[in-house]
Structures are given as structure tokens and as C-alpha cells.
Design a protein around this motif. Structure first.
Motif, PDB file in Angstrom:
ATOM      1  N   VAL A  34       0.869  -1.197   0.000  1.00 24.54           N
ATOM      2  CA  VAL A  34       0.000   0.000   0.000  1.00 24.54           C
ATOM      3  C   VAL A  34       0.891   1.228   0.000  1.00 24.54           C
ATOM      4  CG1 VAL A  34      -1.827   1.243   1.199  1.00 24.54           C
ATOM      5  CG2 VAL A  34      -1.773  -1.252   1.275  1.00 24.54           C
ATOM      6  N   PRO A  35       0.668   2.172  -0.883  1.00 23.55           N
ATOM      7  CA  PRO A  35      -0.264   2.158  -2.024  1.00 23.55           C
ATOM      8  C   PRO A  35       0.102   1.050  -3.011  1.00 23.55           C
ATOM      9  CG  PRO A  35       0.572   4.375  -1.600  1.00 23.55           C
ATOM     10  CD  PRO A  35       1.412   3.454  -0.801  1.00 23.55           C
ATOM     11  N   SER A  36      -0.860   0.616  -3.803  1.00 27.39           N
ATOM     12  CA  SER A  36      -0.620  -0.455  -4.761  1.00 27.39           C
ATOM     13  C   SER A  36       0.380   0.002  -5.812  1.00 27.39           C
ATOM     14  CB  SER A  36      -1.930  -0.853  -5.449  1.00 27.39           C
ATOM     15  OG  SER A  36      -2.855  -1.333  -4.491  1.00 27.39           O
ATOM     16  N   PRO A  37       1.363  -0.825  -6.107  1.00 18.05           N
ATOM     17  CA  PRO A  37       2.368  -0.466  -7.108  1.00 18.05           C
ATOM     18  C   PRO A  37       1.840  -0.678  -8.519  1.00 18.05           C
ATOM     19  CG  PRO A  37       2.840  -2.631  -6.229  1.00 18.05           C
ATOM     20  CD  PRO A  37       1.644  -2.131  -5.464  1.00 18.05           C
ATOM     21  N   PHE A  38       2.543  -0.106  -9.461  1.00 15.20           N
ATOM     22  CA  PHE A  38       2.270  -0.404 -10.860  1.00 15.20           C
ATOM     23  C   PHE A  38       2.815  -1.796 -11.192  1.00 15.20           C
ATOM     24  CE2 PHE A  38       2.223   4.235 -10.729  1.00 15.20           C
ATOM     25  CZ  PHE A  38       1.057   4.505 -11.414  1.00 15.20           C
ATOM     26  N   VAL A  39       2.127  -2.487 -12.083  1.00 19.52           N
ATOM     27  CA  VAL A  39       2.459  -3.880 -12.394  1.00 19.52           C
ATOM     28  C   VAL A  39       2.917  -3.986 -13.850  1.00 19.52           C
ATOM     29  CG1 VAL A  39       1.583  -6.243 -12.580  1.00 19.52           C
ATOM     30  CG2 VAL A  39       0.827  -4.764 -10.694  1.00 19.52           C
ATOM     31  N   THR A  40       4.058  -4.635 -14.040  1.00 13.73           N
ATOM     32  CA  THR A  40       4.559  -4.937 -15.381  1.00 13.73           C
ATOM     33  C   THR A  40       4.753  -6.441 -15.491  1.00 13.73           C
ATOM     34  OG1 THR A  40       5.704  -2.803 -15.524  1.00 13.73           O
ATOM     35  CG2 THR A  40       6.393  -4.537 -17.057  1.00 13.73           C
ATOM     36  N   LEU A  41       4.186  -7.039 -16.535  1.00 13.52           N
ATOM     37  CA  LEU A  41       4.261  -8.487 -16.748  1.00 13.52           C
ATOM     38  C   LEU A  41       4.990  -8.775 -18.056  1.00 13.52           C
ATOM     39  CD1 LEU A  41       0.588  -9.535 -15.850  1.00 13.52           C
ATOM     40  CD2 LEU A  41       2.582  -9.593 -14.350  1.00 13.52           C
ATOM     41  N   SER A  42       5.884  -9.782 -18.013  1.00 16.72           N
ATOM     42  CA  SER A  42       6.542 -10.251 -19.238  1.00 16.72           C
ATOM     43  C   SER A  42       6.809 -11.745 -19.091  1.00 16.72           C
ATOM     44  CB  SER A  42       7.858  -9.504 -19.496  1.00 16.72           C
ATOM     45  OG  SER A  42       8.794  -9.756 -18.463  1.00 16.72           O
ATOM     46  N   VAL A  43       6.568 -12.468 -20.176  1.00 15.13           N
ATOM     47  CA  VAL A  43       6.789 -13.916 -20.188  1.00 15.13           C
ATOM     48  C   VAL A  43       8.099 -14.205 -20.910  1.00 15.13           C
ATOM     49  CG1 VAL A  43       5.933 -16.150 -20.970  1.00 15.13           C
ATOM     50  CG2 VAL A  43       4.328 -14.429 -20.104  1.00 15.13           C
ATOM     51  N   LEU A  61       7.103  -4.903  -9.940  1.00 13.97           N
ATOM     52  CA  LEU A  61       6.235  -4.031  -9.151  1.00 13.97           C
ATOM     53  C   LEU A  61       6.977  -2.727  -8.895  1.00 13.97           C
ATOM     54  CD1 LEU A  61       4.940  -6.664  -6.552  1.00 13.97           C
ATOM     55  CD2 LEU A  61       3.824  -5.925  -8.673  1.00 13.97           C
ATOM     56  N   ASN A  62       6.461  -1.632  -9.444  1.00 10.45           N
ATOM     57  CA  ASN A  62       7.043  -0.304  -9.232  1.00 10.45           C
ATOM     58  C   ASN A  62       6.083   0.513  -8.369  1.00 10.45           C
ATOM     59  OD1 ASN A  62       9.443  -0.485 -10.918  1.00 10.45           O
ATOM     60  ND2 ASN A  62       8.007  -0.596 -12.636  1.00 10.45           N
ATOM     61  N   GLY A  63       6.498   0.813  -7.138  1.00  8.89           N
ATOM     62  CA  GLY A  63       5.630   1.533  -6.218  1.00  8.89           C
ATOM     63  C   GLY A  63       6.369   2.609  -5.455  1.00  8.89           C
ATOM     64  N   ASN A  64       5.639   3.251  -4.507  1.00 13.58           N
ATOM     65  CA  ASN A  64       6.215   4.317  -3.690  1.00 13.58           C
ATOM     66  C   ASN A  64       5.860   4.065  -2.232  1.00 13.58           C
ATOM     67  OD1 ASN A  64       7.322   6.503  -5.637  1.00 13.58           O
ATOM     68  ND2 ASN A  64       5.324   5.962  -6.500  1.00 13.58           N
ATOM     69  N   ILE A  65       6.843   4.300  -1.387  1.00 10.39           N
ATOM     70  CA  ILE A  65       6.630   4.281   0.064  1.00 10.39           C
ATOM     71  C   ILE A  65       6.370   5.725   0.502  1.00 10.39           C
ATOM     72  CG2 ILE A  65       7.640   3.697   2.303  1.00 10.39           C
ATOM     73  CD1 ILE A  65       9.473   1.743   0.821  1.00 10.39           C
ATOM     74  N   VAL A  66       5.282   5.944   1.202  1.00  8.50           N
ATOM     75  CA  VAL A  66       4.934   7.304   1.618  1.00  8.50           C
ATOM     76  C   VAL A  66       4.718   7.333   3.127  1.00  8.50           C
ATOM     77  CG1 VAL A  66       3.901   7.880  -0.605  1.00  8.50           C
ATOM     78  CG2 VAL A  66       2.494   6.875   1.186  1.00  8.50           C
TER      79      VAL A  66
END
Length: 584
Positions: A34-43, A61-66
Motif C-alpha cells: 500500500v499504495p498499490s504499485p504499478f504492475v509490469t508483466l513479461s513472459v 512491481l514499481n511503487g512508492n513508500i509514503v
């Protein structure tokens, strides 16, 4: 993260801490981000050539700690609703695989994987101590969602394209194979005795006819921490092992999709295809291992060895055999020696070597070579059939009598040998010969190597032995009448010697018959069977009768002056002496 030297303040960039449930729900090892990170998927697919052997889902998972202050960014606030640096550091210390779940209205990710990286950056503005961007990278091996619940693997391998033996739920990370076959003189090493009509029942010939496949296979299984979800397949060493087992089964059974499926190639030469079909359609194979290497850290198995293929139609494919028939002829008889070697083969299946049962190394039952060799030996170790084989090569021209006829005529030898030229007679009298029969048998067994060597000697020479004896020597000494003389010693004759005087009376004529027999019993007592003694005495009687026939002398009318027998633990001697009476 950059080092911060100032005192943290309490200003936040979100009013009241920001929305707690905004965006999708992202849980890693049951820790919600939390907050939810951005999600990138690759196979990422693992390939060998154009064949897919496995793959992983790389989740970024690209997110931010606040937080309201630097302390809240590091340790969190109360209540602890937001992601903080300590949570991420603890999450990165997790051993093995972790569950990962990403969902909103529907489930996007529900599987397991490994955290490969976890990084926390200083951000675009290092002076902003209330926010810290982070990146978590996770490799996911299984994803149990509604659209792939029947097979949770991220990538479905194309393994069936190269093994051709049905579906197996496993995935590999790396794979290599090296297959080669050799066709040398052994591929045509075959012969049938008796001009192509073997006298042995169930034996169609002798030889080592085969071709050999040398293989080297290496397989690395996908990460072994997967396989915890319902319907999961095999991973890690289990996947590598299953692939090698299935692959070798296909090669052993000639099940196509292999180096030997030559008919798949574009217009193969018909003569080559015919040769291969001789071995691979209905033939039998034998698997022999040489080296097995297991690397549990890399989930890797290397195996190398060879597979022996015997041609179809071979009645005894489980043995290599050789047969030699040797003839020896003399002026009296013919001897045939039948010798050879039997080497048993054994078919080790992959499961017997790698997937060991409790008793596999306790009872030492892997080696069945000697059993196969023994089974073949029983087919040829038959006196009647050995005699038939010997008769195939006995009495062959130019010696079809069963002996060598010596046509050398007698000669006088010249004046320096004899002044009398003998009357020419037939130089060779036809010997008495019997039917071919076994007179000697030698069998040697090497149990560890599964080898049997044999040698059978057959002969047509007559057997002149007496039952119960190994050797019988018969001698007849004829002491003919001679002058009886006396030596009279007269003192003073000196060098003239004694006086020799003929008494004018001949000595008695005498026959001495001696039989010396060596017994064939191994005991140390003197218990000689009456049957043996009777035969030996009958032998003496026979020799007496021969005197009547050949010399016209009937010694039965003579005086028997000696009749002695001597019995030892391994010998028997009979002596008789006959003296001619003075009156007829």
C-alpha cells in the motif's frame, strides 16, 4: 536510498495519509503493498532451437513508500497500514518461493515465485524524505487463475515435439542432446553353421550383429520451489529426471521423433532406410549406462551411455555369441572341436538406475547377463545336436573316409639300410572308426561379466578302454628256445677267459602276459569292482586266443607257472607265464 542528515518533519503529501484501498490489491508473501504499485508483466520462454522447453513470468512491481515523516517511511506509522522500508527489507529476506496475489475485480496473479530483486531508490527529489520509490522483481513459475486452472504452468513446453511419447506436466530451463550411431563390422557379424541350417533348436545363428547408439543428454529443470499448487507438474530435478526417463524410453523403444526415425527426412536413400528398419521395426534394444551426473543446486542431470539395437527376427537378441568349428584329421581318426563364447546382455531401464527402490542395491539383482548366457547355453549343450553339427563338417572331401589315407609305399631304403627289399603291400590299413560323439566338454563361466566360454571335442576314434580304467597296457613277451651254455672258470687261463660249453639242450619256450591298468576312481581304498577285474582277466584270455589265431600256438595246453595279480588304490596288475611242455 540517500543518507538523510536533517530532522524529519511531519508534512505529508497526501491528506490524511492518502487512500488506503486505492488500485488493485497486491500481496507478496501475504504482505499487502500500500499504495498499490504499478504492475509490469513479461513472459520469458526458454528455447532449444525453435522448441520451447519452459518459461517464467517476470513480474515487476514499481511503487512508492509514503509517510508523514522519514521515520514513517522507514518504520511505518500507527496504525501500520502503509508499506515501509522495513517491510520491504524483511520481505526481501524471505527464503525460497513466496505466494503472489494480484487482484481487483478479477484475479490477475495467483501463484508462486522467487523474489529476484528488491530495490529502494532516493527518488527524483532526494530532499523529499516523505516518499521513496521502490522496485520488486519476482519470477513466477505457476499461476492458478480461472483461465489456466487446468495447467498452472506459465509456459506449456513443446517437449512432445521431440519425444513423441504423450504429455508430461513438467518444464525445463535448459536442455542439450548429442546422439550418434555407429555401424561397423559388428552390424554384419553373423553366421549360421551347417550351410545356413543350424542343427540347434531355437538358435538361428551366431554373431554380434548390432548397431549402437551413443547418447549424451543434459536437462535442467525449472525452479524446484514450484509445484505446490493443485494440478502442479514436476519442477527442478524431478522435471529433469522425468524428461530424461521419457526421452530414453523413446530411444530405447524406437518410438520415433529421434535420430533413427530416418523416414521423416526428405527422401532418405532406400537402402539406408531398409537397414534401419531391420533393427528398429520389431528389433530389441539394450540400455547400458556409463555416466550419470546430478547437480542439485542447478537442478541439472547429465547422463551418457549407449543403447545396443539387435535386428528384428533374431531369436536370441539377449546374447552375443561366437562359434568356431575346428577339424583335425590323422591317419587313424578325425576330431572336431566346437568352441565359442556367450556374452549375456541386460536391459537396464532408467527407473532401475536413477529411481531406486529400497532393495535395488541390497540384493545385487541388476546383473542378469549370466542368466541370459545360461539360457542360450542350454540350447547348444546337447550331445545329439552337437553330433549333428560335427557331422556337418566330418568326412568332407578329400577325406570323406573320416581319416587321412597315407599312400606312401615301403621302400628298401637303399644299400646302406637293408639288403632285402620288402614285398610291396598296402601302406595303409583302413582304421576302425566310430560315429561322432562327445569325448570332452569344457565350460567356463564368468558370473560378474555374464560370459560363458565352451569347448566340446567330438571324435570318431574307437574307445578301447575297459570300464573302470583310465589306461590299460598289455604286453606279451615270447621267450623262444635258446642254447643253454655254461661258463667253466679254469684257473690260469688268464686273458682267455672262462671255458664256454654248450650243454646241447635248449631252454624251455615261454610266454609272459602282463596287463597293467590305471583305475579311474578317486577313492583311496582297494575296493575294485568285480566287473572291472573280470574284464581285465578277459583281456588276458583274449590275447591268449590271438596267439592261437596268429601263431598257431595254444598256450592253454602249456604249463601255467605264474598267475599273479597286484591291486593298488589306483592300479591293477595281472601277470601270467606259460611254459611249453617237453612232450606234445
Amino acid at each position: 536510498m540517500s543518507t538523510v542528515n536533517s530532522v524529519c518533519d511531519t508534512i505529508t503529501i497526501f491528506s490524511n495519509g492518502g487512500p488506503q484501498d486505492a488500485g488493485a490489491s497486491v500481496l507478496v508473501n501475504n504482505v499487502q503493498l500500500v499504495p498499490s504499485p504499478f504492475v509490469t508483466l513479461s513472459v520469458e520462454k526458454y528455447r532449444v532451437g525453435d522448441t520451447v522447453i519452459g518459461g517464467v513470468l517476470k513480474l515487476t512491481l514499481n511503487g512508492n513508500i509514503v509517510g508523514g515523516s522519514f521515520n514513517e517511511v522507514v518504520a511505518g506509522s500507527t496504525p501500520d497500514n502503509y508499506t515501509n522500508i522495513n517491510k520491504l527489507l524483511k520481505l526481501s529476506q524471505t527464503k525460497g518461493c513466496v505466494p503472489v496475489e494480484i487482484k481487483c475485480a478479477d484475479v490477475l496473479i495467483n501463484g508462486t515465485g522467487r523474489i529476484s530483486t528488491c530495490s529502494i531508490n532516493e527518488g527524483n527529489q532526494p530532499t523529499w524524505v516523505q516518499i521513496a520509490p521502490y522496485t520488486i522483481e519476482i519470477e513466477i513459475y505457476e499461476n492458478n487463475t480461472d483461465f489456466n486452472i487446468s495447467d498452472p504452468r506459465i509456459v506449456i513446453p513443446d517437449i512432445n515435439d521431440i519425444i513423441g511419447l504423450g504429455s508430461d506436466d513438467y518444464a525445463l530451463k535448459n536442455l542439450s542432446e548429442n546422439l550418434s550411431w555407429s555401424v561397423n563390422e559388428n552390424a554384419f557379424d553373423w553366421g549360421v553353421p551347417c550351410s545356413g541350417s543350424s542343427p540347434f533348436g531355437g538358435v538361428d545363428g551366431f554373431g554380434n550383429r548390432h548397431i549402437k547408439l551413443n547418447f549424451s543428454i543434459s536437462a535442467t529443470g525449472l525452479d524446484a520451489c514450484a509445484g505446490t499448487s493443485p494440478g502442479s507438474g514436476l519442477y527442478g530435478l524431478q522435471a529433469a529426471e522425468q524428461y530424461i526417463s521419457t526421452r530414453l524410453t523413446g530411444l530405447e523403444q524406437k518410438a520415433g521423433y529421434s535420430l533413427f526415425d530416418i523416414s521423416k527426412y526428405n527422401l532418405p536413400p532406400p537402402e539406408i532406410e531398409d537397414v534401419f528398419n531391420t533393427y528398429f521395426i520389431g528389433g530389441k534394444s539394450f540400455l547400458d549406462f556409463r555416466t550419470i551426473n546430478v547437480d542439485p543446486l542447478e537442478n541439472k542431470i547429465d547422463i551418457s551411455g549407449e543403447i545396443i539395437y539387435r535386428p528384428s527376427g533374431c531369436l536370441n537378441p539377449e546374447v552375443f555369441t561366437s562359434l568356431t568349428v575346428a577339424n583335425r584329421l590323422t591317419t587313424s581318426d578325425e576330431t572336431i572341436t566346437i568352441s565359442g563364447n556367450i556374452t549375456g546382455l541386460t536391459n537396464h531401464s532408467y527407473n532401475e538406475i536413477i529411481k531406486l527402490n529400497n532393495d535395488d542395491f541390497n540384493n545385487c539383482s541388476f546383473n542378469t547377463k549370466i542368466n541370459n548366457a545360461e539360457a542360450f547355453l542350454t540350447k547348444i549343450n546337447d550331445p545329439d545336436q552337437l553330433s549333428q553339427l560335427a557331422n556337418c563338417y566330418a568326412k568332407k572331401p578329400p577325406f570323406d573316409q573320416g581319416y587321412i589315407e597315407d599312400n606312401c609305399e615301403y621302400s628298401s631304403g637303399g644299400d646302406d639300410v637293408c639288403d632285402i627289399t620288402p614285398t610291396p603291400i598296402s601302406p595303409t590299413q583302413p582304421p576302425y572308426i566310430c560315429d561322432m560323439r562327445i569325448v570332452s566338454s569344457d565350460i567356463s563361466r564368468n558370473f560378474a561379466a555374464g560370459e560363458i566360454s565352451f569347448s566340446f571335442v567330438l571324435s570318431n576314434a574307437p574307445k578301447c578302454d575297459i570300464i573302470g580304467t583310465n589306461k590299460v597296457d598289455v604286453s606279451i613277451t615270447h621267450n623262444k628256445p635258446r642254447d643253454n651254455i655254461v661258463e667253466i672258470i679254469i684257473p690260469g687261463r688268464g686273458s682267455k677267459g672262462p671255458l664256454i660249453q654248450n650243454l646241447c639242450c635248449n631252454s624251455a619256450e615261454k610266454y609272459d602276459i602282463n596287463i597293467d591298468a590305471t583305475l579311474n576312481k578317486k577313492t583311496c581304498n582297494f575296493d575294485i569292482k568285480k566287473q572291472t577285474i573280470d574284464q581285465l582277466r578277459a583281456c588276458a584270455e583274449k590275447k591268449l586266443k590271438e596267439l592261437v589265431v596268429e601263431d598257431g600256438i595254444d598256450v592253454n595246453c602249456w604249463f601255467k607257472v605264474v598267475d599273479t595279480k597286484t591291486i593298488g588304490n589306483t592300479s591293477y596288475k595281472l601277470s601270467r607265464s606259460y611254459v611249453k611242455p617237453s612232450c606234445p
